[in-house]
Design a protein around this motif. Structure first.
Motif, PDB file in Angstrom:
ATOM      1  N   LEU A  72     -28.552  85.258  45.673  1.00 18.37           N
ATOM      2  CA  LEU A  72     -29.332  85.277  44.441  1.00 18.37           C
ATOM      3  C   LEU A  72     -29.807  86.697  44.127  1.00 18.37           C
ATOM      4  CD1 LEU A  72     -30.343  83.270  42.317  1.00 18.37           C
ATOM      5  CD2 LEU A  72     -32.410  82.996  43.664  1.00 18.37           C
ATOM      6  N   ALA A  73     -30.293  87.392  45.149  1.00 18.45           N
ATOM      7  CA  ALA A  73     -30.738  88.776  44.972  1.00 18.45           C
ATOM      8  C   ALA A  73     -29.564  89.678  44.580  1.00 18.45           C
ATOM      9  CB  ALA A  73     -31.395  89.283  46.255  1.00 18.45           C
ATOM     10  N   ILE A  74     -28.408  89.448  45.177  1.00 16.36           N
ATOM     11  CA  ILE A  74     -27.213  90.236  44.865  1.00 16.36           C
ATOM     12  C   ILE A  74     -26.780  89.985  43.419  1.00 16.36           C
ATOM     13  CG2 ILE A  74     -24.734  90.451  45.379  1.00 16.36           C
ATOM     14  CD1 ILE A  74     -25.584  89.871  48.354  1.00 16.36           C
ATOM     15  N   ALA A  75     -26.855  88.729  42.972  1.00 11.06           N
ATOM     16  CA  ALA A  75     -26.490  88.388  41.592  1.00 11.06           C
ATOM     17  C   ALA A  75     -27.382  89.125  40.598  1.00 11.06           C
ATOM     18  CB  ALA A  75     -26.581  86.871  41.381  1.00 11.06           C
ATOM     19  N   VAL A  76     -28.675  89.174  40.884  1.00 12.78           N
ATOM     20  CA  VAL A  76     -29.617  89.880  40.006  1.00 12.78           C
ATOM     21  C   VAL A  76     -29.281  91.372  39.972  1.00 12.78           C
ATOM     22  CG1 VAL A  76     -32.042  90.550  39.726  1.00 12.78           C
ATOM     23  CG2 VAL A  76     -31.451  88.175  40.270  1.00 12.78           C
ATOM     24  N   LYS A  77     -28.977  91.949  41.147  1.00 19.61           N
ATOM     25  CA  LYS A  77     -28.641  93.376  41.221  1.00 19.61           C
ATOM     26  C   LYS A  77     -27.356  93.676  40.449  1.00 19.61           C
ATOM     27  CE  LYS A  77     -27.498  97.106  44.321  1.00 19.61           C
ATOM     28  NZ  LYS A  77     -26.651  97.430  45.405  1.00 19.61           N
ATOM     29  N   LEU A  78     -26.322  92.851  40.630  1.00 21.31           N
ATOM     30  CA  LEU A  78     -25.060  93.041  39.907  1.00 21.31           C
ATOM     31  C   LEU A  78     -25.270  92.956  38.394  1.00 21.31           C
ATOM     32  CD1 LEU A  78     -22.328  91.062  41.873  1.00 21.31           C
ATOM     33  CD2 LEU A  78     -22.298  93.483  41.305  1.00 21.31           C
ATOM     34  N   PHE A  79     -26.077  91.997  37.982  1.00 18.72           N
ATOM     35  CA  PHE A  79     -26.354  91.831  36.557  1.00 18.72           C
ATOM     36  C   PHE A  79     -27.051  93.076  36.007  1.00 18.72           C
ATOM     37  CE2 PHE A  79     -29.194  90.648  33.088  1.00 18.72           C
ATOM     38  CZ  PHE A  79     -28.301  90.076  32.204  1.00 18.72           C
ATOM     39  N   ALA A  80     -28.117  93.504  36.674  1.00 17.37           N
ATOM     40  CA  ALA A  80     -28.898  94.652  36.203  1.00 17.37           C
ATOM     41  C   ALA A  80     -28.044  95.922  36.147  1.00 17.37           C
ATOM     42  CB  ALA A  80     -30.114  94.860  37.108  1.00 17.37           C
ATOM     43  N   HIS A  81     -27.238  96.160  37.193  1.00 17.12           N
ATOM     44  CA  HIS A  81     -26.415  97.372  37.259  1.00 17.12           C
ATOM     45  C   HIS A  81     -25.356  97.394  36.152  1.00 17.12           C
ATOM     46  CE1 HIS A  81     -24.281 100.760  39.038  1.00 17.12           C
ATOM     47  NE2 HIS A  81     -23.169 100.067  38.881  1.00 17.12           N
ATOM     48  N   ASN A  82     -24.694  96.282  35.939  1.00 16.51           N
ATOM     49  CA  ASN A  82     -23.569  96.244  34.991  1.00 16.51           C
ATOM     50  C   ASN A  82     -23.997  96.028  33.545  1.00 16.51           C
ATOM     51  OD1 ASN A  82     -20.956  96.510  36.564  1.00 16.51           O
ATOM     52  ND2 ASN A  82     -22.115  95.052  37.789  1.00 16.51           N
ATOM     53  N   ILE A  83     -25.140  95.398  33.313  1.00 10.15           N
ATOM     54  CA  ILE A  83     -25.598  95.211  31.932  1.00 10.15           C
ATOM     55  C   ILE A  83     -25.976  96.568  31.343  1.00 10.15           C
ATOM     56  CG2 ILE A  83     -28.074  94.758  32.275  1.00 10.15           C
ATOM     57  CD1 ILE A  83     -25.909  92.588  30.047  1.00 10.15           C
ATOM     58  N   LYS A  84     -26.529  97.457  32.188  1.00  7.54           N
ATOM     59  CA  LYS A  84     -26.865  98.817  31.728  1.00  7.54           C
ATOM     60  C   LYS A  84     -25.595  99.556  31.299  1.00  7.54           C
ATOM     61  CE  LYS A  84     -30.007  99.602  35.212  1.00  7.54           C
ATOM     62  NZ  LYS A  84     -30.452 100.458  36.278  1.00  7.54           N
ATOM     63  N   ALA A  85     -24.546  99.415  32.098  1.00  9.90           N
ATOM     64  CA  ALA A  85     -23.285 100.118  31.814  1.00  9.90           C
ATOM     65  C   ALA A  85     -22.653  99.650  30.500  1.00  9.90           C
ATOM     66  CB  ALA A  85     -22.308  99.907  32.965  1.00  9.90           C
ATOM     67  N   ILE A 101      -6.153  91.526  28.431  1.00  5.74           N
ATOM     68  CA  ILE A 101      -6.801  90.645  27.447  1.00  5.74           C
ATOM     69  C   ILE A 101      -8.043  91.285  26.823  1.00  5.74           C
ATOM     70  CG2 ILE A 101      -5.886  88.487  28.350  1.00  5.74           C
ATOM     71  CD1 ILE A 101      -8.453  88.049  29.880  1.00  5.74           C
ATOM     72  N   GLY A 102      -8.277  92.572  27.132  1.00  7.87           N
ATOM     73  CA  GLY A 102      -9.333  93.326  26.468  1.00  7.87           C
ATOM     74  C   GLY A 102     -10.738  93.126  26.989  1.00  7.87           C
ATOM     75  N   ILE A 103     -10.874  92.858  28.272  1.00  5.29           N
ATOM     76  CA  ILE A 103     -12.198  92.678  28.874  1.00  5.29           C
ATOM     77  C   ILE A 103     -12.410  93.785  29.892  1.00  5.29           C
ATOM     78  CG2 ILE A 103     -13.651  91.170  30.281  1.00  5.29           C
ATOM     79  CD1 ILE A 103     -12.066  88.807  29.156  1.00  5.29           C
ATOM     80  N   GLY A 104     -13.562  94.458  29.832  1.00  7.92           N
ATOM     81  CA  GLY A 104     -13.887  95.517  30.782  1.00  7.92           C
ATOM     82  C   GLY A 104     -14.404  94.950  32.095  1.00  7.92           C
ATOM     83  N   VAL A 105     -14.321  95.769  33.155  1.00 10.01           N
ATOM     84  CA  VAL A 105     -14.790  95.336  34.477  1.00 10.01           C
ATOM     85  C   VAL A 105     -16.297  95.070  34.453  1.00 10.01           C
ATOM     86  CG1 VAL A 105     -15.042  96.028  36.899  1.00 10.01           C
ATOM     87  CG2 VAL A 105     -12.928  96.515  35.696  1.00 10.01           C
ATOM     88  N   ASN A 106     -17.057  95.883  33.692  1.00  6.36           N
ATOM     89  CA  ASN A 106     -18.505  95.659  33.627  1.00  6.36           C
ATOM     90  C   ASN A 106     -18.839  94.318  32.972  1.00  6.36           C
ATOM     91  OD1 ASN A 106     -18.449  99.038  33.252  1.00  6.36           O
ATOM     92  ND2 ASN A 106     -19.809  98.164  34.767  1.00  6.36           N
ATOM     93  N   SER A 107     -18.108  93.961  31.930  1.00  4.41           N
ATOM     94  CA  SER A 107     -18.314  92.656  31.283  1.00  4.41           C
ATOM     95  C   SER A 107     -17.989  91.527  32.259  1.00  4.41           C
ATOM     96  CB  SER A 107     -17.429  92.517  30.043  1.00  4.41           C
ATOM     97  OG  SER A 107     -17.730  93.495  29.107  1.00  4.41           O
ATOM     98  N   PHE A 108     -16.894  91.695  32.989  1.00  7.87           N
ATOM     99  CA  PHE A 108     -16.497  90.689  33.975  1.00  7.87           C
ATOM    100  C   PHE A 108     -17.533  90.589  35.091  1.00  7.87           C
ATOM    101  CE2 PHE A 108     -13.874  88.791  37.321  1.00  7.87           C
ATOM    102  CZ  PHE A 108     -13.243  87.777  36.603  1.00  7.87           C
ATOM    103  N   ALA A 109     -18.089  91.758  35.476  1.00  9.83           N
ATOM    104  CA  ALA A 109     -19.105  91.776  36.532  1.00  9.83           C
ATOM    105  C   ALA A 109     -20.377  91.057  36.086  1.00  9.83           C
ATOM    106  CB  ALA A 109     -19.414  93.209  36.942  1.00  9.83           C
ATOM    107  N   VAL A 110     -20.758  91.224  34.815  1.00  7.08           N
ATOM    108  CA  VAL A 110     -21.931  90.514  34.296  1.00  7.08           C
ATOM    109  C   VAL A 110     -21.660  89.005  34.321  1.00  7.08           C
ATOM    110  CG1 VAL A 110     -23.321  90.071  32.221  1.00  7.08           C
ATOM    111  CG2 VAL A 110     -22.836  92.416  32.919  1.00  7.08           C
TER     112      VAL A 110
END
Length: 193
Positions: free
Chosen positions: A177-190, A65-74
């Motif tokens: 909550l801390a993990i969610a922030v880390k996942l967001f920061a890591h994948n938004i950069k990508a 459906i055209g969605i990348g893993v990083n977008s899904f991770a965010v």
């Protein structure tokens, strides 16, 4: 195959916090009272199969459906964020209808309580960061613990008590909550590279 204990432990802790089997003990006990018996083995195995299948097929479904893993991770980081808020604040933002039937071990226990939107989103988010074999080991360890908790849920509730369950739930909420922030920061950069 490259097993990394640190990755396995981190993935295990993230999944353990998202699945929140200890925090769900009151739901499990209530379900057991309604239906009389829960097949712990069946619930744990089906939840494990759902999670592992989604780990492998989820990425293909997304690319279809055209969605990348990083977008899904965010997107997944937002879900984890709200699950963490539910755990910390003791509120319910999303509640699944808990109609019980002969298949209570599968629905609602294995899916969506154990292998629900939060854990499935988390698996794809983890896949963006960790090696797949480490995630599989983390899923298997979680399934073993889930089985043990389901089998001994009444004993655990008597031993820990409602206050103990609430404290554990809030501690895992802060970790999540801390993990969610880390996942967001890591994948938004990508996404912007």
């Amino acid at each position: 195959m490259q097993l990394d204990f640190k990755e396995i432990f981190t993935a295990f802790m993230i999944l353990f916090a998202v699945i929140d089997i200890i925090g769900n003990i009151p739901i499990v006990i209530d379900l057991r009272k309604k239906v009389g018996h829960i097949q712990s083995e069946k619930a744990a195995i089906i939840a494990g199969i759902i999670m592992i299948l989604f780990l492998f097929l989820g990425k293909n479904i997304l690319s279809l459906i055209g969605i990348g893993v990083n977008s899904f991770a965010v997107a997944g980081s937002f879900i984890l964020f709200f699950i963490a808020l539910e755990m910390i604040l003791g509120i319910t933002l999303y509640k699944e209808d808990e109609n019980t039937a002969m298949t209570a071990s599968v629905f609602p226990l294995a899916f969506p309580l154990i292998a629900g939107p939060g854990s499935l989103t988390t698996l794809l988010s983890l896949r963006a960061e960790f090696r797949i074999e480490n995630i599989i080991v983390a899923v298997i360890v979680n399934v073993i613990i889930i089985y043990g908790v389901l089998k001994t849920s009444a004993t655990i509730e008597r031993f820990i008590g409602q206050n103990g369950i609430n404290i554990i739930r809030k501690v895992f909420g802060v970790i999540l909550l801390a993990i969610a922030v880390k996942l967001f920061a890591h994948n938004i950069k990508a996404l912007f590279i």
